[in-house]
Design an enzyme around this catalytic site. Structure first.
Site, short mmCIF file in Angstrom:
data_model
loop_
_atom_site.label_atom_id
_atom_site.label_comp_id
_atom_site.label_asym_id
_atom_site.label_seq_id
_atom_site.Cartn_x
_atom_site.Cartn_y
_atom_site.Cartn_z
N ASP A 20 0.83 -1.21 0.00
CA ASP A 20 0.00 0.00 0.00
C ASP A 20 0.86 1.26 0.00
O ASP A 20 1.98 1.25 0.53
CB ASP A 20 -0.90 -0.03 1.25
CG ASP A 20 -2.09 0.89 1.11
OD1 ASP A 20 -2.34 1.41 0.00
OD2 ASP A 20 -2.77 1.11 2.13
N GLY A 21 0.33 2.33 -0.59
CA GLY A 21 0.99 3.63 -0.51
C GLY A 21 1.66 4.08 -1.79
O GLY A 21 2.36 5.11 -1.79
N SER A 65 -7.07 -6.05 -6.03
CA SER A 65 -8.19 -6.66 -5.32
C SER A 65 -9.46 -6.61 -6.18
O SER A 65 -9.52 -5.86 -7.16
CB SER A 65 -8.44 -5.90 -4.01
OG SER A 65 -8.95 -4.61 -4.30
N ASN A 68 -10.49 -3.19 -6.52
CA ASN A 68 -9.68 -2.31 -7.38
C ASN A 68 -10.28 -2.10 -8.78
O ASN A 68 -9.89 -1.18 -9.49
CB ASN A 68 -8.23 -2.82 -7.51
CG ASN A 68 -7.40 -2.59 -6.26
OD1 ASN A 68 -6.45 -3.31 -6.00
ND2 ASN A 68 -7.75 -1.58 -5.45
N ARG A 188 2.13 -5.10 5.99
CA ARG A 188 1.35 -4.07 5.29
C ARG A 188 2.12 -2.75 5.35
O ARG A 188 2.54 -2.33 6.43
CB ARG A 188 -0.04 -3.90 5.89
CG ARG A 188 -0.83 -2.84 5.13
CD ARG A 188 -2.31 -2.83 5.40
NE ARG A 188 -2.93 -1.92 4.43
CZ ARG A 188 -4.15 -2.00 3.97
NH1 ARG A 188 -4.95 -2.93 4.40
NH2 ARG A 188 -4.60 -1.13 3.09
C1 FPP Z 1 -1.77 0.09 -3.55
O1 FPP Z 1 -1.35 1.43 -3.55
C2 FPP Z 1 -1.18 -0.63 -4.65
C3 FPP Z 1 -1.86 -1.24 -5.65
C4 FPP Z 1 -3.32 -1.26 -5.72
C5 FPP Z 1 -1.17 -1.89 -6.76
C6 FPP Z 1 0.06 -2.66 -6.46
C7 FPP Z 1 0.69 -3.04 -7.72
C8 FPP Z 1 1.99 -2.99 -8.00
C9 FPP Z 1 3.04 -2.64 -7.02
C10 FPP Z 1 2.37 -3.27 -9.41
C11 FPP Z 1 3.30 -4.36 -9.66
C12 FPP Z 1 2.87 -5.64 -9.16
C13 FPP Z 1 3.44 -6.80 -9.55
C14 FPP Z 1 3.05 -8.07 -8.92
C15 FPP Z 1 4.45 -6.83 -10.58
P1 FPP Z 1 -2.44 2.57 -3.66
O2 FPP Z 1 -2.55 2.97 -5.08
O3 FPP Z 1 -3.71 2.12 -3.04
O4 FPP Z 1 -1.76 3.70 -2.82
P2 FPP Z 1 -2.50 4.85 -2.02
O5 FPP Z 1 -3.28 4.18 -0.92
O6 FPP Z 1 -1.37 5.66 -1.50
O7 FPP Z 1 -3.36 5.58 -3.00
#
Ligand code: FPP
Length: 243
Positions: A20-21, A65, A68, A188
């Site tokens: 996250d983040g 998720s 998402n 997390r």
């Molecule tokens: C959450 O951050 C992150 C995600 C929903 C996506 C995670 C995906 C990757 C790191 C891409 C690569 C993955 C693989 C397996 C190659 P957020 O967007 O919710 O952050 P925020 O809460 O700060 O908005």
């Protein structure tokens, strides 16, 4: 001070991560959310490398998720393309470290090019047994449990299963990856104290490690710090402390 994973007494067999983040990391730098995800993909690579070095057998990352799908189409599209690009970038490393790729979630909901790209690497790494890299994609734990319940109900209806015999193992056996041991550690990033529908059944007895670090800043060193914290936990599974 850097941590030497070889000096750690206990290494968890399975570590699950809520990444996250990415968005906030990007926002702090005046970058697009996608730039945050791209940097986050580098952290995935770093964690895979660190886990292989430390001897962690299973790594599960929550990449996308079921919730998402509600994000703007542009961000979803960017994430799917990033996934394909990341697989291209990691492929060699998966072979070098003999890491098997697996996916958990609603595979059929993913765009066809993503499914094809994933399947190629899933097949190419299927025989590796040293390490397993699991990507949770279009994953939701409640859906997973509901799907398990459906399958169990079908077996009961067909007379293949006695309802009186249903126990915890029956549920486990009908989850997406029944052969994978439960994570001993769940990490997390970005400080949120939530499970967000991630592995609700499998994390029943896991240790939680929450760090304020945003996912794009979570690299080898931060992963070893989490392993070190795990070493200081006293896991009792509801029992009493051993003297
Ligand atoms: C959450 O951050 C992150 C995600 C929903 C996506 C995670 C995906 C990757 C790191 C891409 C690569 C993955 C693989 C397996 C190659 P957020 O967007 O919710 O952050 P925020 O809460 O700060 O908005």
């Amino acid at each position: 001070m850097s941590i030497d994973p070889d000096k750690l007494e206990k290494i968890p067999r399975h570590v699950a991560l809520i990444m996250d983040g990415n968005g906030r990391w990007a926002q702090e730098r005046g970058l697009s959310r996608l730039e945050g995800h791209k940097e986050g993909a580098q952290s995935v690579r770093a964690v895979l490398r660190a886990a292989a070095r430390a001897g962690v057998e299973f790594i599960t990352v929550y990449a996308f998720s079921t919730e998402n799908w509600k994000r703007p189409p542009q961000e979803i599209d960017g994430l799917m393309k990033l996934l394909i690009g990341s697989l291209n970038a990691y492929e060699q490393e998966l072979h070098d470290n003999k890491i098997r790729l697996r996916v958990m979630g609603q595979f059929e909901r993913l765009p066809l090019p993503v499914r094809l790209r994933l399947q190629k690497t899933i097949d190419a790494t299927a025989d590796y047994t040293n390490h397993t890299f699991i990507i949770a994609l279009s994953y939701g734990s409640r859906t997973e449990i509901a799907d398990a319940a459906k399958q169990i109900a079908k077996k009961v209806k067909a007379g293949e299963l006695n309802p009186a015999k249903i126990d915890e193992q029956t549920i486990t056996d009908h989850l997406y990856l029944p052969d994978v041991p439960d994570p001993e550690l769940m990490i997390r990033t970005s400080g949120e104290l939530r499970l967000s529908n991630f592995l609700l059944w499998q994390l029943s007895y896991s240790e939680f490690y929450i760090t304020d670090t945003f996912w794009p800043d979570f690299r080898e060193e931060q992963f070893y710090e989490a392993l070190e914290a795990f070493n200081h936990r006293d896991r009792r599974y509801g029992g009493v402390k051993k003297k």
